[in-house]
Design an enzyme around this catalytic site. Sequence first.
Site, mmCIF file in Angstrom:
data_model
loop_
_atom_site.group_PDB
_atom_site.id
_atom_site.type_symbol
_atom_site.label_atom_id
_atom_site.label_comp_id
_atom_site.label_asym_id
_atom_site.label_seq_id
_atom_site.Cartn_x
_atom_site.Cartn_y
_atom_site.Cartn_z
ATOM 1 N N SER A 194 -61.821 -5.640 -28.203
ATOM 2 C CA SER A 194 -60.371 -5.664 -27.992
ATOM 3 C C SER A 194 -59.782 -4.303 -27.629
ATOM 4 O O SER A 194 -58.685 -3.951 -28.064
ATOM 5 C CB SER A 194 -59.662 -6.255 -29.229
ATOM 6 O OG SER A 194 -60.084 -7.597 -29.447
ATOM 7 N N GLY A 226 -64.305 -5.713 -22.537
ATOM 8 C CA GLY A 226 -64.464 -7.073 -22.033
ATOM 9 C C GLY A 226 -63.220 -7.515 -21.295
ATOM 10 O O GLY A 226 -63.017 -7.180 -20.123
ATOM 11 N N GLY A 227 -62.364 -8.263 -21.982
ATOM 12 C CA GLY A 227 -61.171 -8.864 -21.367
ATOM 13 C C GLY A 227 -60.359 -7.914 -20.495
ATOM 14 O O GLY A 227 -59.990 -8.268 -19.371
ATOM 15 N N HIS A 284 -76.020 -7.706 -26.606
ATOM 16 C CA HIS A 284 -74.607 -8.036 -26.809
ATOM 17 C C HIS A 284 -74.508 -9.146 -27.858
ATOM 18 O O HIS A 284 -75.368 -10.023 -27.910
ATOM 19 C CB HIS A 284 -73.975 -8.486 -25.487
ATOM 20 C CG HIS A 284 -72.481 -8.614 -25.594
ATOM 21 N ND1 HIS A 284 -71.878 -9.726 -26.135
ATOM 22 C CD2 HIS A 284 -71.480 -7.765 -25.261
ATOM 23 C CE1 HIS A 284 -70.559 -9.548 -26.127
ATOM 24 N NE2 HIS A 284 -70.295 -8.364 -25.590
ATOM 25 N N GLU A 340 -69.945 -2.638 -31.629
ATOM 26 C CA GLU A 340 -69.023 -3.739 -31.355
ATOM 27 C C GLU A 340 -68.990 -4.697 -32.537
ATOM 28 O O GLU A 340 -69.835 -5.598 -32.643
ATOM 29 C CB GLU A 340 -69.477 -4.513 -30.117
ATOM 30 C CG GLU A 340 -69.498 -3.688 -28.848
ATOM 31 C CD GLU A 340 -69.264 -4.551 -27.625
ATOM 32 O OE1 GLU A 340 -68.327 -4.247 -26.883
ATOM 33 O OE2 GLU A 340 -70.000 -5.530 -27.428
ATOM 34 N N ASN A 392 -67.407 -5.008 -18.956
ATOM 35 C CA ASN A 392 -68.308 -6.167 -19.016
ATOM 36 C C ASN A 392 -67.524 -7.409 -18.599
ATOM 37 O O ASN A 392 -66.692 -7.910 -19.352
ATOM 38 C CB ASN A 392 -68.822 -6.294 -20.468
ATOM 39 C CG ASN A 392 -69.632 -7.562 -20.690
ATOM 40 O OD1 ASN A 392 -69.996 -8.255 -19.741
ATOM 41 N ND2 ASN A 392 -69.908 -7.871 -21.947
ATOM 42 N N TRP A 393 -67.801 -7.863 -17.390
ATOM 43 C CA TRP A 393 -67.025 -8.987 -16.846
ATOM 44 C C TRP A 393 -67.486 -10.337 -17.395
ATOM 45 O O TRP A 393 -66.879 -11.364 -17.113
ATOM 46 C CB TRP A 393 -67.112 -9.003 -15.307
ATOM 47 C CG TRP A 393 -66.483 -7.814 -14.650
ATOM 48 C CD1 TRP A 393 -65.870 -6.746 -15.257
ATOM 49 C CD2 TRP A 393 -66.387 -7.568 -13.235
ATOM 50 N NE1 TRP A 393 -65.417 -5.857 -14.321
ATOM 51 C CE2 TRP A 393 -65.717 -6.336 -13.072
ATOM 52 C CE3 TRP A 393 -66.810 -8.268 -12.102
ATOM 53 C CZ2 TRP A 393 -65.453 -5.795 -11.801
ATOM 54 C CZ3 TRP A 393 -66.559 -7.722 -10.839
ATOM 55 C CH2 TRP A 393 -65.881 -6.510 -10.703
ATOM 56 N N LYS A 394 -68.556 -10.348 -18.146
ATOM 57 C CA LYS A 394 -69.103 -11.586 -18.735
ATOM 58 C C LYS A 394 -69.243 -12.668 -17.653
ATOM 59 O O LYS A 394 -69.557 -12.345 -16.515
ATOM 60 C CB LYS A 394 -68.225 -12.025 -19.913
ATOM 61 C CG LYS A 394 -68.043 -10.883 -20.929
ATOM 62 C CD LYS A 394 -67.466 -11.309 -22.238
ATOM 63 C CE LYS A 394 -67.365 -10.092 -23.157
ATOM 64 N NZ LYS A 394 -66.851 -10.397 -24.480
ATOM 65 N N GLY A 422 -62.962 -9.983 -28.262
ATOM 66 C CA GLY A 422 -62.186 -11.063 -27.656
ATOM 67 C C GLY A 422 -61.128 -11.654 -28.568
ATOM 68 O O GLY A 422 -60.596 -12.738 -28.295
ATOM 69 N N GLU A 478 -72.839 -11.750 -28.015
ATOM 70 C CA GLU A 478 -72.877 -13.117 -27.463
ATOM 71 C C GLU A 478 -74.311 -13.541 -27.179
ATOM 72 O O GLU A 478 -74.669 -14.706 -27.320
ATOM 73 C CB GLU A 478 -71.981 -13.195 -26.222
ATOM 74 C CG GLU A 478 -70.510 -13.217 -26.619
ATOM 75 C CD GLU A 478 -69.557 -12.576 -25.625
ATOM 76 O OE1 GLU A 478 -69.912 -12.423 -24.444
ATOM 77 O OE2 GLU A 478 -68.436 -12.208 -26.052
HETATM 78 P P1 PGA Z 1 -63.386 -7.573 -25.486
HETATM 79 O O1 PGA Z 1 -64.980 -7.672 -25.338
HETATM 80 O O2 PGA Z 1 -62.968 -6.243 -24.940
HETATM 81 O O3 PGA Z 1 -62.855 -8.731 -24.694
HETATM 82 O O4 PGA Z 1 -63.072 -7.691 -26.959
HETATM 83 C C1 PGA Z 1 -65.801 -6.568 -25.610
HETATM 84 C C2 PGA Z 1 -67.244 -6.909 -25.338
HETATM 85 O O5 PGA Z 1 -67.650 -8.046 -25.555
HETATM 86 O O6 PGA Z 1 -68.013 -6.035 -24.896
#
Ligand code: PGA
Length: 263
Positions: free
Chosen positions: A216, A237-238, A98, A170, A13-15, A176, A100
């Site tokens: 993470s 994510g990251g 998600h 999650e 997930n590149w956000k 993050g 967010e």
């Molecule tokens: P992260 O994000 O790997 O940066 O913790 C995961 C996500 O939001 O799907």
Amino acid sequence: MTSHLRRALVAGNWKMHTAYEEAVHLAREVATSCSDASDVEVVLIPPFPWIVTLAELVRGSMLSVGAQNCSVYERGAYTGEVAAFMLAPFCRYVIVGHSERRHLFGETDEIVAAKLARVFAHGMTPILCVGERLEEREAGQTLAVVERQLATAAASIDRSQAGRLVVAYEPVWAIGTGRPATAADAQEVARFIRGWLTERYGERAGRALRVLYGGSVTADNAGTFFSEPDIDGALVGGASLDAAQFCGIVGAARVVARAKKGA
Ligand code: PGA
């Protein structure tokens, strides 16, 4: 419950990251470095504007493309929204719910449920995100929160769809932060998710649906999650913004998938 029936899935997930050139470069790097990933499904989930380009770029490769969100509406006068049917020619997966989206953009369980139905209706597979906040975990409410999120979402799907569902557990406090859940804690919730959906939709769906862990995940810790019986992959994510890290995670999934197959 045997896990080797399910294909491992690693989604990046590149956000709201990557300029156009960066997105193309990253997709190319992943396509090259993760080319030997036959036991693992690998999905790139870029920002909306890069979806069409990336879908072209990965055509014929092991990779597929997903979207980070879609509109709750089918079509019409909804300025700024992107409908599921627009994504369908290019995307295999769509993330819904998600954390967010839930916490920064006020998406309720009901909105998430409606999006889930839209994604299925247009032939794509939703990656339904669930997970508790830190204060909920500390209050011992983790499973209750996940159950509430699942129950509302599940109300909008039927038995045949349930087996195709992907659920990403999650925990909000792990996203993050560099502080992942322990593999044992993630497995406990993954097992709960599979058990809950099995009770509602039957053994067959329960065995087929995939549960991912997200929060993470790195190339170093991914293997510990994938070794758990109810965890079928990761939503990353990251670490998905770095081709070497991301392919390291895919590699860990491949090693575990082969071991589970042989088990
Ligand atoms: P992260 O994000 O790997 O940066 O913790 C995961 C996500 O939001 O799907």
